[in-house]
Design a protein around this motif. Structure first.
Motif, PDB file in Angstrom:
ATOM      1  N   LEU A  17       0.833  -1.203   0.000  1.00 37.05           N
ATOM      2  CA  LEU A  17       0.000   0.000   0.000  1.00 37.05           C
ATOM      3  C   LEU A  17       0.869   1.255   0.000  1.00 37.05           C
ATOM      4  O   LEU A  17       0.586   2.224  -0.702  1.00 37.05           O
ATOM      5  N   LEU A  71       2.232   1.704  -3.379  1.00 33.67           N
ATOM      6  CA  LEU A  71       1.192   2.232  -4.272  1.00 33.67           C
ATOM      7  C   LEU A  71       1.090   3.749  -4.120  1.00 33.67           C
ATOM      8  O   LEU A  71       1.003   4.481  -5.109  1.00 33.67           O
ATOM      9  N   LEU A  99       1.617   6.595  -7.089  1.00 34.21           N
ATOM     10  CA  LEU A  99       0.639   7.630  -7.409  1.00 34.21           C
ATOM     11  C   LEU A  99       1.250   9.025  -7.297  1.00 34.21           C
ATOM     12  O   LEU A  99       0.854   9.936  -8.019  1.00 34.21           O
ATOM     13  N   ARG A 143       2.443  10.552 -10.593  1.00 30.01           N
ATOM     14  CA  ARG A 143       1.534  10.433 -11.727  1.00 30.01           C
ATOM     15  C   ARG A 143       1.517  11.645 -12.654  1.00 30.01           C
ATOM     16  O   ARG A 143       0.938  11.580 -13.728  1.00 30.01           O
ATOM     17  N   THR A 177      -8.850  -4.542  -2.128  1.00 30.66           N
ATOM     18  CA  THR A 177      -8.237  -3.456  -1.351  1.00 30.66           C
ATOM     19  C   THR A 177      -7.353  -2.589  -2.233  1.00 30.66           C
ATOM     20  O   THR A 177      -7.399  -1.355  -2.174  1.00 30.66           O
ATOM     21  N   MET A 178      -6.542  -3.238  -3.064  1.00 33.19           N
ATOM     22  CA  MET A 178      -5.618  -2.489  -3.901  1.00 33.19           C
ATOM     23  C   MET A 178      -6.367  -1.623  -4.913  1.00 33.19           C
ATOM     24  O   MET A 178      -5.982  -0.481  -5.160  1.00 33.19           O
ATOM     25  N   ALA A 192      -7.708   1.278  -2.981  1.00 33.02           N
ATOM     26  CA  ALA A 192      -6.608   2.172  -2.600  1.00 33.02           C
ATOM     27  C   ALA A 192      -6.164   3.015  -3.788  1.00 33.02           C
ATOM     28  O   ALA A 192      -5.801   4.183  -3.631  1.00 33.02           O
ATOM     29  N   LEU A 193      -6.211   2.418  -4.962  1.00 33.78           N
ATOM     30  CA  LEU A 193      -5.828   3.145  -6.180  1.00 33.78           C
ATOM     31  C   LEU A 193      -6.777   4.324  -6.420  1.00 33.78           C
ATOM     32  O   LEU A 193      -6.338   5.425  -6.758  1.00 33.78           O
ATOM     33  N   GLY A 198      -6.361   6.853  -3.479  1.00 36.92           N
ATOM     34  CA  GLY A 198      -5.051   7.501  -3.558  1.00 36.92           C
ATOM     35  C   GLY A 198      -4.981   8.607  -4.594  1.00 36.92           C
ATOM     36  O   GLY A 198      -4.080   9.440  -4.551  1.00 36.92           O
ATOM     37  N   TRP A 199      -5.915   8.589  -5.535  1.00 39.77           N
ATOM     38  CA  TRP A 199      -5.938   9.645  -6.552  1.00 39.77           C
ATOM     39  C   TRP A 199      -6.197  11.004  -5.918  1.00 39.77           C
ATOM     40  O   TRP A 199      -5.768  12.025  -6.415  1.00 39.77           O
ATOM     41  N   MET A 235      -1.020  10.024   1.200  1.00 37.81           N
ATOM     42  CA  MET A 235      -0.528   8.664   1.305  1.00 37.81           C
ATOM     43  C   MET A 235      -0.857   7.968   2.622  1.00 37.81           C
ATOM     44  O   MET A 235      -1.189   6.780   2.628  1.00 37.81           O
ATOM     45  N   VAL A 257      -4.202   6.493   2.516  1.00 40.33           N
ATOM     46  CA  VAL A 257      -4.212   5.299   1.672  1.00 40.33           C
ATOM     47  C   VAL A 257      -3.690   4.099   2.451  1.00 40.33           C
ATOM     48  O   VAL A 257      -4.281   3.017   2.460  1.00 40.33           O
ATOM     49  N   VAL A 258      -2.567   4.312   3.147  1.00 44.18           N
ATOM     50  CA  VAL A 258      -1.903   3.206   3.838  1.00 44.18           C
ATOM     51  C   VAL A 258      -2.773   2.647   4.959  1.00 44.18           C
ATOM     52  O   VAL A 258      -3.020   1.437   5.031  1.00 44.18           O
ATOM     53  N   PHE A 259      -3.282   3.534   5.824  1.00 44.00           N
ATOM     54  CA  PHE A 259      -4.006   3.014   6.988  1.00 44.00           C
ATOM     55  C   PHE A 259      -5.434   2.573   6.651  1.00 44.00           C
ATOM     56  O   PHE A 259      -5.910   1.570   7.162  1.00 44.00           O
ATOM     57  N   GLY A 280      -6.232   1.379   3.779  1.00 45.31           N
ATOM     58  CA  GLY A 280      -5.996   0.129   3.054  1.00 45.31           C
ATOM     59  C   GLY A 280      -5.777  -1.038   4.003  1.00 45.31           C
ATOM     60  O   GLY A 280      -6.334  -2.125   3.811  1.00 45.31           O
ATOM     61  N   ALA A 281      -4.968  -0.812   5.040  1.00 50.38           N
ATOM     62  CA  ALA A 281      -4.698  -1.884   6.004  1.00 50.38           C
ATOM     63  C   ALA A 281      -5.980  -2.303   6.715  1.00 50.38           C
ATOM     64  O   ALA A 281      -6.246  -3.498   6.903  1.00 50.38           O
TER      65      ALA A 281
END
Lengths: 246, 102
Positions: free
Chosen positions: A180, A183, A187, A190, B70-71, B74-75, B78-79, B83, B86-88, B90-91
């Motif tokens: 994650l 990822l 991003l 980008r 999840t990924m 997250a993608l 994350g846009w 970050m 996204v990380v937490f 996502g987890a």
């Protein structure tokens, strides 16, 4: 590693050093679970506490340390373990070439130390700062790099000591923090030219390599796929530079 | 006192040497060239996204449905989001999905 403060301050300002430390905070936070997890897994795999801390302090590359501890234990030839660590870290050759262009004003000793600290986030932050057209000073570079390093070594130690406390990291999704985090870094780039085709090519390349060759080669193969594509689709002369070069 | 230089210690030290060689070597090789070709420059600019993608894509594809979903989420998140979110997030998502669908 003990370096006098003057080493960092010689060619730049205190505020750059502090801004480096500020930039290091999110990296330290994101890396902490992995530093501790590495220590715990290393001791679990039969490494002594001394070997665990030595590994974090000398190799200082999380993914390769994880690959390394999987292969310890006598069944895999020592040279093959070293080769696997080398393969996972081979991407640093490319970081080194890129960051080398940014730190031509460092002294040889400063460069030698700078390359030791050249981990993925250090590379990413250096490029990000350069992209914002802020100077990559000695003070900023080590303000960013040294705290991350010190915490990484400390976390390896703590993980080794308190290893048993995280018994089932999967329950909390801790084992998935690393992909994650990567990822998030992807991003962050980008806005770069040809980002989408490069990412798609690398993704396909790494998935195919992971399936047919296996880890850790998917990193080198996948990355080279994306990089080769970037080189091929790049205009032969950089736009806006034609006149200047004539 | 026992000999601290066990086989493991030698592996670690040579692993450290090999790692440092990758971190120093790229610069040493590339600094020999005075002018960087635009294609080489384009290739260098593509390095971070290309390398980091390889640490993401197989993790999304080969782990299972919980990780793949999840990924993908997250993608999208994350846009827009920073970050750490996204990380937490996502987890937490992957932990929840694992407990629901395994």
């Amino acid at each position: 590693m003990i370096l006098p403060i003057g080493f960092f301050m010689a060619s730049s300002s205190r505020s750059d050093f502090l801004s480096g430390i500020r930039d290091s905070v999110p990296v330290i936070v994101a890396a902490a679970p992995f530093g501790v997890l590495f220590g715990a897994l290393a001791v679990d795999n039969g490494l002594s506490l001394f070997e665990t801390v030595l590994m974090s302090a000398s190799i200082y590359a999380g993914a390769s340390q994880m690959v390394g501890i999987e292969l310890f234990g006598g069944t895999v030839a020592p040279w093959l373990v070293v080769l696997s660590i080398f393969a996972v870290n081979f991407r640093h050759v490319l970081y080194s070439a890129a960051v080398g262009r940014r730190i031509t004003h460092f002294t040889p000793l400063q460069k030698a130390c700078a390359f030791f600290f050249l981990i993925d986030p250090q590379y990413a932050e250096t490029e990000r700062r350069a992209e914002q057209e802020k100077p990559i000073t000695v003070a900023w570079y080590f303000g960013m790099g040294v705290p991350v390093y010190l915490f990484w070594v400390l976390e390896g130690f703590l993980g080794g000591v308190f290893g048993g406390l995280i018994s089932e990291p999967e329950t909390y999704g801790i084992d998935f923090l690393l992909p994650l985090y990567f990822l998030g870094l992807v991003l962050g780039f980008r806005t770069r030219r040809n980002w989408t085709p490069v990412v798609i090519a690398s993704a396909i390349g790494s998935i195919i390599a992971f399936h047919f060759i296996g880890s850790p080669w998917h990193v080198s193969v996948g990355a080279l796929t994306g990089i080769a594509l970037a080189a091929v689709i790049a205009p032969p002369v950089r736009p806006g530079r034609e006149r200047a070069s004539q | 006192m026992t000999d601290p230089f066990t086989v493991n210690v030698w592996i670690i030290l040579f692993g450290a040497l090999a790692t440092y060689a990758t971190r120093f070597g790229g610069h040493v090789v590339l600094s020999r060239f005075e002018k960087i070709h635009p294609r080489v420059e384009a290739a260098l600019n593509a390095v971070p996204a290309a390398v980091l993608t390889t640490l993401v894509a197989p993790a999304a594809v080969f782990n299972g449905p919980a990780e793949a979903i999840t990924m993908a989420l997250a993608l999208i998140v994350g846009w827009r989001a920073p970050m750490l979110v996204v990380v937490f997030l996502g987890a937490a998502t992957v932990a929840l999905l694992r407990s629901l669908i395994g």
